[in-house]
Design a protein around this motif. Structure first.
Motif, PDB file in Angstrom:
ATOM      1  N   GLN A   1       0.827  -1.212   0.000  1.00 45.24           N
ATOM      2  CA  GLN A   1       0.000   0.000   0.000  1.00 45.24           C
ATOM      3  C   GLN A   1       0.859   1.259   0.000  1.00 45.24           C
ATOM      4  N   ILE A   2       1.953   1.220   0.745  1.00 43.72           N
ATOM      5  CA  ILE A   2       2.783   2.419   0.852  1.00 43.72           C
ATOM      6  C   ILE A   2       3.524   2.673  -0.465  1.00 43.72           C
ATOM      7  N   ALA A   3       3.877   1.600  -1.184  1.00 41.96           N
ATOM      8  CA  ALA A   3       4.469   1.773  -2.515  1.00 41.96           C
ATOM      9  C   ALA A   3       3.416   2.291  -3.493  1.00 41.96           C
ATOM     10  N   PHE A   4       2.212   1.733  -3.402  1.00 41.32           N
ATOM     11  CA  PHE A   4       1.123   2.171  -4.278  1.00 41.32           C
ATOM     12  C   PHE A   4       0.791   3.644  -4.053  1.00 41.32           C
ATOM     13  N   ALA A   5       0.927   4.102  -2.807  1.00 43.53           N
ATOM     14  CA  ALA A   5       0.628   5.497  -2.486  1.00 43.53           C
ATOM     15  C   ALA A   5       1.522   6.459  -3.256  1.00 43.53           C
ATOM     16  N   PHE A   6       2.687   5.997  -3.688  1.00 47.34           N
ATOM     17  CA  PHE A   6       3.620   6.847  -4.422  1.00 47.34           C
ATOM     18  C   PHE A   6       3.458   6.735  -5.940  1.00 47.34           C
ATOM     19  N   THR A   7       2.451   6.005  -6.399  1.00 48.51           N
ATOM     20  CA  THR A   7       2.278   5.854  -7.847  1.00 48.51           C
ATOM     21  C   THR A   7       1.258   6.854  -8.382  1.00 48.51           C
ATOM     22  N   GLY A   8       1.285   7.062  -9.681  1.00 50.08           N
ATOM     23  CA  GLY A   8       0.319   7.945 -10.324  1.00 50.08           C
ATOM     24  C   GLY A   8       0.959   9.028 -11.174  1.00 50.08           C
ATOM     25  N   LEU A   9       2.270   9.271 -10.972  1.00 47.15           N
ATOM     26  CA  LEU A   9       2.922  10.315 -11.760  1.00 47.15           C
ATOM     27  C   LEU A   9       2.918   9.984 -13.246  1.00 47.15           C
ATOM     28  N   GLU A  10       2.924   8.674 -13.549  1.00 47.28           N
ATOM     29  CA  GLU A  10       2.940   8.270 -14.961  1.00 47.28           C
ATOM     30  C   GLU A  10       1.623   8.580 -15.667  1.00 47.28           C
ATOM     31  N   LEU A  11       0.573   8.831 -14.878  1.00 48.96           N
ATOM     32  CA  LEU A  11      -0.754   8.992 -15.463  1.00 48.96           C
ATOM     33  C   LEU A  11      -0.846  10.226 -16.365  1.00 48.96           C
ATOM     34  N   VAL A  12      -0.154  11.290 -15.998  1.00 47.39           N
ATOM     35  CA  VAL A  12      -0.248  12.518 -16.784  1.00 47.39           C
ATOM     36  C   VAL A  12       0.344  12.326 -18.177  1.00 47.39           C
ATOM     37  N   SER A  13       1.256  11.363 -18.326  1.00 46.23           N
ATOM     38  CA  SER A  13       1.852  11.125 -19.643  1.00 46.23           C
ATOM     39  C   SER A  13       0.818  10.626 -20.646  1.00 46.23           C
ATOM     40  N   ALA A  14      -0.269  10.010 -20.153  1.00 49.63           N
ATOM     41  CA  ALA A  14      -1.330   9.562 -21.050  1.00 49.63           C
ATOM     42  C   ALA A  14      -2.069  10.740 -21.680  1.00 49.63           C
ATOM     43  N   LEU A  15      -1.872  11.943 -21.101  1.00 46.73           N
ATOM     44  CA  LEU A  15      -2.521  13.150 -21.610  1.00 46.73           C
ATOM     45  C   LEU A  15      -1.523  14.076 -22.298  1.00 46.73           C
ATOM     46  N   SER A  16      -0.356  13.557 -22.634  1.00 53.09           N
ATOM     47  CA  SER A  16       0.739  14.424 -23.078  1.00 53.09           C
ATOM     48  C   SER A  16       0.385  15.273 -24.294  1.00 53.09           C
ATOM     49  N   GLU A  17      -0.501  14.767 -25.160  1.00 59.51           N
ATOM     50  CA  GLU A  17      -0.867  15.553 -26.337  1.00 59.51           C
ATOM     51  C   GLU A  17      -1.783  16.719 -25.980  1.00 59.51           C
ATOM     52  N   GLU A  18      -2.254  16.748 -24.733  1.00 61.75           N
ATOM     53  CA  GLU A  18      -3.103  17.843 -24.273  1.00 61.75           C
ATOM     54  C   GLU A  18      -2.359  18.768 -23.306  1.00 61.75           C
ATOM     55  N   VAL A  19      -1.026  18.605 -23.244  1.00 65.99           N
ATOM     56  CA  VAL A  19      -0.164  19.443 -22.408  1.00 65.99           C
ATOM     57  C   VAL A  19       0.609  20.390 -23.303  1.00 65.99           C
ATOM     58  N   ARG A  20       0.655  21.664 -22.919  1.00 62.59           N
ATOM     59  CA  ARG A  20       1.430  22.636 -23.682  1.00 62.59           C
ATOM     60  C   ARG A  20       2.924  22.378 -23.498  1.00 62.59           C
ATOM     61  N   ASP A  21       3.652  22.229 -24.599  1.00 61.53           N
ATOM     62  CA  ASP A  21       5.098  21.983 -24.573  1.00 61.53           C
ATOM     63  C   ASP A  21       5.432  20.870 -23.580  1.00 61.53           C
ATOM     64  N   PRO A  22       4.951  19.636 -23.828  1.00 57.76           N
ATOM     65  CA  PRO A  22       5.072  18.560 -22.842  1.00 57.76           C
ATOM     66  C   PRO A  22       6.507  18.222 -22.460  1.00 57.76           C
ATOM     67  N   GLN A  23       7.464  18.345 -23.387  1.00 57.24           N
ATOM     68  CA  GLN A  23       8.828  17.950 -23.066  1.00 57.24           C
ATOM     69  C   GLN A  23       9.520  18.921 -22.111  1.00 57.24           C
ATOM     70  N   ARG A  24       8.937  20.078 -21.910  1.00 51.97           N
ATOM     71  CA  ARG A  24       9.451  20.993 -20.881  1.00 51.97           C
ATOM     72  C   ARG A  24       8.551  21.031 -19.656  1.00 51.97           C
ATOM     73  N   THR A  25       7.245  21.032 -19.910  1.00 51.62           N
ATOM     74  CA  THR A  25       6.286  21.162 -18.806  1.00 51.62           C
ATOM     75  C   THR A  25       6.257  19.915 -17.930  1.00 51.62           C
ATOM     76  N   LEU A  26       6.242  18.720 -18.537  1.00 54.30           N
ATOM     77  CA  LEU A  26       6.101  17.481 -17.773  1.00 54.30           C
ATOM     78  C   LEU A  26       7.215  17.266 -16.745  1.00 54.30           C
ATOM     79  N   PRO A  27       8.507  17.342 -17.136  1.00 49.64           N
ATOM     80  CA  PRO A  27       9.538  17.087 -16.121  1.00 49.64           C
ATOM     81  C   PRO A  27       9.526  18.069 -14.970  1.00 49.64           C
ATOM     82  N   LYS A  28       9.324  19.356 -15.267  1.00 49.88           N
ATOM     83  CA  LYS A  28       9.300  20.351 -14.180  1.00 49.88           C
ATOM     84  C   LYS A  28       8.158  20.082 -13.211  1.00 49.88           C
ATOM     85  N   ALA A  29       6.971  19.807 -13.752  1.00 55.34           N
ATOM     86  CA  ALA A  29       5.799  19.582 -12.902  1.00 55.34           C
ATOM     87  C   ALA A  29       5.906  18.262 -12.142  1.00 55.34           C
TER      88      ALA A  29
END
Length: 457
Positions: free
Chosen positions: A195-223
């Motif tokens: 459960q504690i490992a699962f609690a740290f998951t979810g960051l990968e989810l935003v990558s599924a929306l990458s085509e809806e992110v402005r300038d994803p190759q800069r915005t994604l890593p910073k965020a």
């Protein structure tokens, strides 16, 4: 979606007050588990997600990465299990969110956190709102996710503040010691690691929306990096805060955050603090559901386009341009599982089954993700992609992050199949978790081979 949209999306998706409650229920030894999970799992995972999402910013995320590395079949298995985990995840999240929302009525309404009718009705209402907003589209739905990020983080800061104030006035309820904070290896601790490992998951989810992110190759890593640091800090601080105000043995693993803040605000004679925090987290949890619906629904949408799932998964709404069929199917199946989980179970044991089944299904595609980052590191275009943010240390750094992630999720799957110590009917627990997982995978394989035959015509 800009930087702040993505940062708040990540917080709403990853950060869960229920995991802080579960950690506090496990006692002060959970503090060291948070630190171990952050260093050995969360940090490597963050590097992996940033590299893959900036190298391959196509919509579909984990499904696309696996397909590139291992082919269509493994891509489908990863995408299918990644989508279907939400069928078990949403009911667990909704039950926890409903239990927390009971504290909106103050300490006098706390009994509703264990009332089945209340929990089911509020859970269904939250799911309906999240689904509706995401069908309308991210230009509207993102405000739910933004509110979710703020509504989750701010109350946890409030509970830390209340705990510090009380600690200074009357001391801590829990006597913290170095020995006490070390892991205690028992049934509860073993089950809780997953459960504690699962609690740290979810960051990968935003990558599924990458085509809806402005300038994803800069915005994604910073965020992603910024949200990751904020999340790790508040998980540890929040657990300490709860244990400073109430004993571990009485903490509810679903709504313990609000047990603590209600008790703390009552001790300070400022009852409005607990009510305000409960309102904010109710919004925050709705945002967590909304962000997960938004991200995960893009996976079967992408698989549907590849025609391994029925073609209607790949359809978009004629007006709002969203994968509405995928979203509706996802929500409908979650309602079925929510109702079935109540069979011959107390609220706590039903919740434990949902959490364990969620983790097993969710970590299967993570195995693919860590293996994919290692395999894709040997592609020649890795060094040629000037916009990619790569894992430090070259191929050795990639292998280290990938292997650490693999070890953590394999252990998480194994430990999820071990019933918690308070589970009375351990055989039924195993049947529900293992049976539900195997049945879900079998259905996916049947659909895949149906798609293969249809494509061959």
């Amino acid at each position: 979606m800009g930087f702040w949209d993505v940062l708040l999306f990540c917080i709403a998706t990853v950060l869960g007050p229920r995991w802080i409650a579960a950690a506090a229920h496990g006692g002060q030894s959970s503090i060291s588990l948070w630190i171990l999970a952050a260093v050995l799992f969360f940090v490597p995972t963050t590097f992996v997600v940033v590299e893959l999402s900036t190298r391959f910013p196509e919509e579909g995320g984990l499904y696309v990465w696996t397909k590139m590395a291992f082919g269509d079949f493994h891509g489908f298995v990863a995408g299918w299990t990644y989508w279907t985990y939400t069928i078990f995840y949403f009911p667990g999240l909704l039950l926890a969110s409903a239990a927390m929302s009971a504290y909106v009525g103050g300490s006098g309404a706390a009994w509703l956190a264990e009332n089945q009718k209340f929990l089911l009705s509020v859970s269904l209402a939250m799911l309906i709102v999240a689904v509706w907003l995401n069908i309308i589209g991210l230009h509207i739905g993102k405000w739910l996710q933004n509110a979710g990020g703020v509504g989750t983080y701010v109350p946890l800061l409030m509970i830390v503040g209340v705990a510090l104030w009380l600690w200074g006035r009357q001391g801590s309820v829990t006597h913290f010691t170095a020995a006490g904070m070390l892991p205690h290896w028992n049934w509860d601790t073993v089950n809780f690691w997953s459960q504690i490992a699962f609690a740290f998951t979810g960051l990968e989810l935003v990558s599924a929306l990458s085509e809806e992110v402005r300038d994803p190759q800069r915005t994604l890593p910073k965020a992603i990096f910024a949200s990751g640091g904020l999340i790790a800090i508040i998980y540890i601080a929040g657990t300490v805060a709860i244990l400073a105000m109430i004993p571990a043995e009485v903490v509810d693993p679903k709504s313990g955050v609000f047990q603590a803040i209600t008790a703390g605000s009552a001790a300070l004679r400022v009852g409005i603090v607990g009510v305000t925090a409960a309102v904010l987290v109710t919004v925050g949890n709705a945002g967590g559901v909304g962000s997960t619906v938004a991200g995960i629904s893009r996976v079967p949408f992408a698989v549907g386009i590849d025609r391994y799932l029925p073609a209607w998964f790949g359809k978009i709404h004629p007006k709002w341009k969203t994968p509405h069929i995928s979203i509706l199917v996802q929500a409908g199946l979650s309602v079925v599982v929510l109702l079935m989980s109540q069979f011959k179970a107390t609220e706590r044991t039903a919740y434990a089954v949902l959490v364990s089944a969620t983790i097993v299904l969710y970590f299967i595609p993570f195995i693919y993700m860590y293996a994919a980052v290692i395999k894709l590191a040997w592609r020649e275009d890795r060094e040629e992609n000037k916009n990619a943010v790569l894992i430090p240390g070259g191929k050795a750094g990639v292998c280290l992050c990938g292997v650490l992630g693999l070890l953590a999720v394999v252990a998480g799957i194994f430990f999820s199949l071990i019933p918690p110590g308070e589970e009375s009917n351990k055989i039924l627990f195993e049947v529900k978790v293992a049976g539900g997982t195997l049945f879900t995978i079998a259905v996916g394989l049947a659909l895949y081979y149906r798609g293969v035959l249809a494509r061959g015509k």
